[in-house]
Scaffold this motif. Structure first.
Motif, short mmCIF file in Angstrom:
data_model
loop_
_atom_site.label_atom_id
_atom_site.label_comp_id
_atom_site.label_asym_id
_atom_site.label_seq_id
_atom_site.Cartn_x
_atom_site.Cartn_y
_atom_site.Cartn_z
N GLU A 42 0.83 -1.21 0.00
CA GLU A 42 0.00 0.00 0.00
C GLU A 42 0.87 1.26 0.00
OE1 GLU A 42 -3.37 2.04 2.87
OE2 GLU A 42 -3.14 -0.14 2.88
N ASN A 43 1.94 1.24 0.79
CA ASN A 43 2.90 2.34 0.81
C ASN A 43 4.21 1.81 1.39
OD1 ASN A 43 2.79 2.58 3.77
ND2 ASN A 43 0.75 3.45 3.43
N ASP A 44 5.20 2.68 1.53
CA ASP A 44 6.51 2.18 1.98
C ASP A 44 6.61 1.99 3.49
OD1 ASP A 44 6.65 4.83 2.73
OD2 ASP A 44 8.51 5.25 1.67
N THR A 45 5.47 2.10 4.19
CA THR A 45 5.46 1.83 5.62
C THR A 45 4.46 0.72 5.98
OG1 THR A 45 3.84 3.55 6.12
CG2 THR A 45 6.18 4.19 6.18
N THR A 46 4.13 -0.11 4.99
CA THR A 46 3.24 -1.25 5.26
C THR A 46 3.85 -2.51 4.67
OG1 THR A 46 1.95 -0.84 3.25
CG2 THR A 46 1.11 0.13 5.28
N SER A 47 3.40 -3.64 5.17
CA SER A 47 3.85 -4.93 4.66
C SER A 47 3.12 -5.24 3.36
CB SER A 47 3.56 -6.01 5.69
OG SER A 47 4.23 -5.72 6.90
N GLY A 48 3.68 -6.16 2.59
CA GLY A 48 3.04 -6.50 1.33
C GLY A 48 3.60 -7.77 0.74
N LEU A 49 3.54 -7.84 -0.59
CA LEU A 49 4.12 -8.96 -1.33
C LEU A 49 5.51 -8.56 -1.78
CD1 LEU A 49 1.20 -10.00 -3.72
CD2 LEU A 49 1.95 -11.15 -1.63
N ALA A 50 6.43 -9.52 -1.75
CA ALA A 50 7.78 -9.26 -2.23
C ALA A 50 8.15 -10.36 -3.21
CB ALA A 50 8.77 -9.20 -1.07
N PHE A 51 9.03 -10.01 -4.13
CA PHE A 51 9.43 -10.91 -5.21
C PHE A 51 10.95 -11.01 -5.19
CE2 PHE A 51 5.62 -8.57 -5.95
CZ PHE A 51 4.70 -9.59 -6.10
N GLN A 52 11.45 -12.22 -5.01
CA GLN A 52 12.88 -12.47 -4.80
C GLN A 52 13.45 -13.24 -5.99
OE1 GLN A 52 14.48 -13.80 -0.83
NE2 GLN A 52 14.32 -15.77 -1.87
N LEU A 53 14.59 -12.78 -6.47
CA LEU A 53 15.25 -13.44 -7.59
C LEU A 53 15.65 -14.86 -7.23
CD1 LEU A 53 16.49 -13.33 -10.43
CD2 LEU A 53 18.59 -12.46 -9.36
N ALA A 54 15.23 -15.80 -8.06
CA ALA A 54 15.64 -17.20 -7.96
C ALA A 54 16.17 -17.56 -9.35
CB ALA A 54 14.46 -18.08 -7.56
N PRO A 55 17.49 -17.45 -9.55
CA PRO A 55 18.07 -17.57 -10.90
C PRO A 55 17.71 -18.86 -11.64
CG PRO A 55 19.72 -16.79 -9.36
CD PRO A 55 18.51 -17.18 -8.55
N ASN A 56 17.60 -19.96 -10.94
CA ASN A 56 17.25 -21.23 -11.60
C ASN A 56 15.81 -21.61 -11.36
OD1 ASN A 56 19.91 -21.61 -12.60
ND2 ASN A 56 20.53 -22.18 -10.54
N HIS A 57 14.96 -20.60 -11.25
CA HIS A 57 13.55 -20.81 -10.94
C HIS A 57 12.87 -21.76 -11.93
CE1 HIS A 57 9.22 -19.77 -11.00
NE2 HIS A 57 9.41 -19.76 -9.70
N ARG A 58 12.14 -22.70 -11.36
CA ARG A 58 11.27 -23.58 -12.15
C ARG A 58 9.87 -23.40 -11.59
NH1 ARG A 58 13.92 -29.05 -11.05
NH2 ARG A 58 11.99 -29.78 -11.96
#
Length: 123
Positions: A42-58
């Motif tokens: 919602e803003n930079d002072t709330t929790s949310g979804l995060a997306f993390q690099l997984a180089p060999n992602h399947r």
């Protein structure tokens, strides 16, 4: 309560592109952006979804468990050291990596020191 959800982290091959997708889907901005980690909240002072690099992602093969779901929780705490003792007593176990644990069913999660923008936690 001595912990609160900080973010739900999803492994992916391209955090920026997946972050843009969820930003549009949820109508929320990207509040943190780097090559290997993006947050939508919602803003930079709330929790949310995060997306993390997984180089060999399947990608997961839902519902076939051959390639399982790939996400984990970040749990914010006032003190990682104090919370570590408490979660181990609750049945968690330590995994490889800094402040990484598994719940009693084996799901990974990380303990994160409460950031300054978040309200204090009650013990």
């Amino acid at each position: 309560m001595f912990g609160r959800i900080h973010h739900l982290i999803l492994d992916c091959p391209d955090p920026r592109s997946l972050g843009r997708f969820y930003s549009e889907l949820l109508g929320q901005p990207v509040t943190y952006d780097s090559e290997d980690f993006v947050v939508v909240a919602e803003n930079d002072t709330t929790s949310g979804l995060a997306f993390q690099l997984a180089p060999n992602h399947r990608p997961p093969t839902w519902p076939n468990p051959a390639i399982p779901q790939q996400m984990h929780l970040d749990i914010m705490v006032e003190s990682v050291a104090v919370a570590t003792a408490r979660i181990l007593a609750l049945g968690a176990r330590k995994l490889d990596g800094e402040d990484v644990f598994a719940d009693p069913a084996g799901h990974p999660f990380c303990l994160i020191k409460r950031p300054g923008w978040a309200a204090p936690l009650s013990n």
